[in-house]
Design a protein around this motif. Sequence first.
Motif, PDB file in Angstrom:
ATOM      1  N   THR A 252       0.935  -1.198  -0.087  1.00 17.36           N
ATOM      2  CA  THR A 252       0.076   0.166   0.089  1.00 17.36           C
ATOM      3  C   THR A 252       0.992   1.132  -0.001  1.00 17.36           C
ATOM      4  OG1 THR A 252      -1.591  -1.223   1.028  1.00 17.36           O
ATOM      5  CG2 THR A 252      -1.720   1.218   1.220  1.00 17.36           C
TER       6      THR A 252
ATOM      7  N   TYR B 231      -7.350   0.804   3.689  1.00 15.42           N
ATOM      8  CA  TYR B 231      -6.378   1.738   3.027  1.00 15.42           C
ATOM      9  C   TYR B 231      -5.983   1.278   1.798  1.00 15.42           C
ATOM     10  CZ  TYR B 231      -7.056   4.793   7.227  1.00 15.42           C
ATOM     11  OH  TYR B 231      -7.614   5.450   7.945  1.00 15.42           O
TER      12      TYR B 231
ATOM     13  N   THR C 141      -6.545   3.459  -1.375  1.00 18.03           N
ATOM     14  CA  THR C 141      -5.651   3.949  -2.174  1.00 18.03           C
ATOM     15  C   THR C 141      -5.629   3.148  -3.736  1.00 18.03           C
ATOM     16  OG1 THR C 141      -4.252   3.799  -0.546  1.00 18.03           O
ATOM     17  CG2 THR C 141      -2.960   4.086  -2.371  1.00 18.03           C
TER      18      THR C 141
ATOM     19  N   ASN D 274     -15.089   5.723   8.702  1.00 21.27           N
ATOM     20  CA  ASN D 274     -13.479   6.231   8.543  1.00 21.27           C
ATOM     21  C   ASN D 274     -13.916   7.688   7.693  1.00 21.27           C
ATOM     22  OD1 ASN D 274     -11.073   6.963   7.102  1.00 21.27           O
ATOM     23  ND2 ASN D 274     -10.447   4.924   7.592  1.00 21.27           N
TER      24      ASN D 274
ATOM     25  N   ILE E  53     -11.759   7.957   4.326  1.00 22.22           N
ATOM     26  CA  ILE E  53     -12.309   7.393   3.243  1.00 22.22           C
ATOM     27  C   ILE E  53     -13.736   8.029   2.694  1.00 22.22           C
ATOM     28  CG2 ILE E  53     -13.422   5.131   2.448  1.00 22.22           C
ATOM     29  CD1 ILE E  53     -11.296   3.657   4.409  1.00 22.22           C
TER      30      ILE E  53
END
Length: 109
Positions: A19, A50, A54, A82, A85
Amino acid sequence: LECAGRALALNPDDDLALTSKGWALIDLGRAEEAVDELIRATTANPNNEYAWFTLAWAQYLTGDAVGSTESMARALRISPGNAIIKHGKEMMEKGQIPAHLKKKAGSAN
């Protein structure tokens, strides 16, 4: 990018390192390469919100609207509260690109 590479030399399936490498590639204007690394990250750990977030940005920057929407939805299913996000999703829905990525986005929105 170098640090992620070192971590991946020790463990090629480390989802966090993959990531990180994906974000670094996006930041360098290499979103197409980032997609490959981020797919590896989501395969290594399908619950890494994540990595999905991403991946959504990398797909968005490469013009893959369908993939981007699906990846962002997956990130939100994993981590519905989140704020980062949620904000990223809102930006994409408005056709916005984070300021630090605008110069690197090329022909994207």
